[in-house]
Enzyme design. Structure first.
Site, PDB file in Angstrom:
ATOM      1  NE  ARG A  48      -2.072  -2.340   3.222  1.00  0.00           N
ATOM      2  CZ  ARG A  48      -2.532  -2.828   4.373  1.00  0.00           C
ATOM      3  NH1 ARG A  48      -3.705  -2.404   4.850  1.00  0.00           N
ATOM      4  NH2 ARG A  48      -1.840  -3.718   5.062  1.00  0.00           N
ATOM      5  CG  ASP A  59       2.986  -1.942  10.057  1.00  0.00           C
ATOM      6  OD1 ASP A  59       2.854  -2.366  11.218  1.00  0.00           O
ATOM      7  OD2 ASP A  59       2.182  -2.206   9.133  1.00  0.00           O
TER       8      ASP A  59
END
Ligand code: UD1
Ligand code: CA
Length: 483
Positions: free
Chosen positions: A22, A113
């Site tokens: 993404r 992340d």
């Protein structure tokens, strides 16, 4: 650390093997920078600060780059293990199991992340699992918009029974606003058994780490520890990266404010930069890398500093750009100065507008107040460099040094053709091109002697005026050009 310390025997496993589709990037997601450091660094650092004995990072996509970075940033405090095919977060932890040391009693499971995670929250999580020796402990938080996160499913008694991924959730489960931010701690014996039971029976056909929650609930108990949503956000795309970074800039600025520095709104101070008490950082300032601002120093609007050490009381006026340099006590720099790498300004030095320095040492009290290029120089104490001075340091092949002695004076619009040495107390007359060494206390002057012609100006003007009139008349008579 005492054996009773709840943090003893905790190893962190940090998942960083995914590609981060993404992000739409050719770089691995966890190496994208936030406040000057890769996302992954924040997670590794939080885990170590929370007391993890060591950190194992699961790498896959871009593994060489990620591994090289970790070694440079953390040395032997962070190890890596490879997940060559990304078969899900549960599979990633399976890959790390053989690397766990025999001392590990619990495993802190983190994602690479989620860079806003705080060491304090992880400490509380470890302690919560430890109290009562739960199979599993997890942070939880409530979000007004839980889209994209795994939802926490509880039974009527309020006990956690499972985590359901958004894409596998029923409508009722999607309405749950309590989410899994992705920070868990598991007892090691439970973890290895639970990982062995994972099945890829979900929408993505992956092994989900989050399925160990249902396994823990079935076998024993799950401790949950609430945390603030702001510190738990995951970064999956660049919009989320921007939001996380904005939030981290605030965290950094607030931390420095608590330490006694004035940080105006709109300053961007990277992680790891130090700002001491009573220093002032004005808006629009960018501080990067290993920059350190001393007590009482003032960095005015729009300055950009990277790896610069600024001593106490120094004042950088607006829009100065400085890299890999040191600025001494009470020095004055700018506005619009450019200190390039290895500029060393000692105490009380003044460098003014449109002055560029590179690989140059200005010793105590030296001044170069107006437009100058000072490359590869050594400028003595109290020396004065006039406006328009250029150190001609480059012959097209090699760089050469200009050395100015203590108290030397360089008149405006002079050039020093390096290598050249100008002695202590020497004087270079305005407009001189210095090609030979100047002895101490000597005068160097190389300009052409001035000649005044009495009454010449009116005659000169008349001649020039007539020439201009002739040129105009000739232009009128000429046929128009075809262009
Ligand atoms: C995950 C959680 C979700 C949670 C969210 C929090 C799962 C199944 N879901 O979803 O419940 O709310 O994080 O941010 O765990 N990774 C690997 N190997 C793999 C797959 C992923 O190392 O095979 C790493 C990724 O590099 C990433 C982390 O694991 O750093 C999380 O993966 P990601 O795909 O971002 O999971 P989410 O969809 O965000
Ligand atoms: Ca994620």
């Amino acid at each position: 650390m005492s054996p009773r310390d709840p943090r003893a025997g905790v190893t962190a496993v940090i998942l960083a093997a995914g590609e981060g589709k993404r992000m739409k990037s050719s770089d691995p997601k966890v190496l994208h920078e936030m406040c000057g450091r890769p996302l992954l660094d924040f997670v590794v650092q939080a885990a170590l600060q929370a007391g993890a004995d060591d950190a194992i990072v699961v790498v896959g996509h871009g593994r060489d780059e990620v591994t090289a970075h970790l070694t440079a940033a953390f040395g032997d405090q962070a190890r890596t293990t490879v997940q060559s095919e990304q078969q899900g977060t549960g599979h990633a932890v399976q890959c790390a199991l053989p690397s766990l040391s025999g001392d590990a009693q619990a495993v802190l499971l983190l994602y690479g992340d989620t860079p806003l995670v705080q060491a304090d929250d992880l400490r509380a999580l470890i302690a919560a699992r430890n109290d009562g020796d739960h199979e599993l402990g997890m942070l939880t938080c409530q979000l007004t918009d839980p889209t994209g996160y795994g939802r926490i499913v509880r039974d009527e008694s309020g006990a956690i029974v499972a985590v359901r991924e958004q894409r596998d959730a029923s409508d009722a489960e999607r309405a749950i606003d309590e989410v899994n931010p992705g920070m868990m701690v598991a007892r090691i014996d439970f973890l290895s058994e639970a990982l062995a039971t994972l099945r890829p029976d979900n929408d993505q056909g992956e092994l989900y780490l989050t399925d160990i929650v249902a396994a823990a609930a079935a076998r024993g108990t799950v401790a949950s520890q609430p945390a603030a949503a702001a510190t738990l956000a995951g970064v999956n795309d660049r919009a989320q990266l921007a939001a996380a970074e904005a939030s981290m800039f605030n965290v950094i600025a607030d931390g420095l404010r608590k330490g006694g520095a004035t940080i105006r709104q709109g300053a961007r101070i990277d992680a790891g930069v130090q700002v001491e008490r009573d220093a002032t950082i004005e808006h629009g300032v960018v501080l990067r890398g290993a920059t350190c601002i001393g007590p009482g120093a003032r960095i005015d609007v729009g300055c950009v500093l990277e790896n610069v050490s600024v001593a106490s009381g120094a004042y950088l006026k607006p829009y100065s750009v400085c890299t890999d340099s040191t600025i001494g006590e009470n020095a004055r720099v700018g506005p619009f100065s450019h200190l390039r790498p290895n500029s060393q300004l000692d105490a009380e030095v003044h460098v003014g507008n449109f002055v560029e320095t590179k690989q140059t040492h200005l010793r105590r009290g030296a001044k170069a107040n107006h437009l100058a290029y000072l490359g590869d120089g050594d400028i003595g104490e109290q020396a004065n460099v006039g406006a328009g001075t250029i150190f001609c340091n480059y012959d097209g092949f090699q760089k050469h040094r200009t050395v100015l002695g203590r108290g030397a004076f360089i008149g405006s619009d002079s050039q020093t053709v390096a290598p050249v040495t100008i002695g202590d107390g020497a004087y270079v007359a305005t407009g001189t091109t210095v090609t030979r060494d100047v002895p101490a206390d000597g005068l160097a002057i190389s300009r052409v002697r001035q000649d005044n012609k009495e009454g010449y100006a009116p005659r000169l003007k008349a001649r020039l005026k007539a020439a201009a009139a002739r040129a105009k008349a000739a232009a009128k008579d000429k046929p128009p050009s075809d262009q």
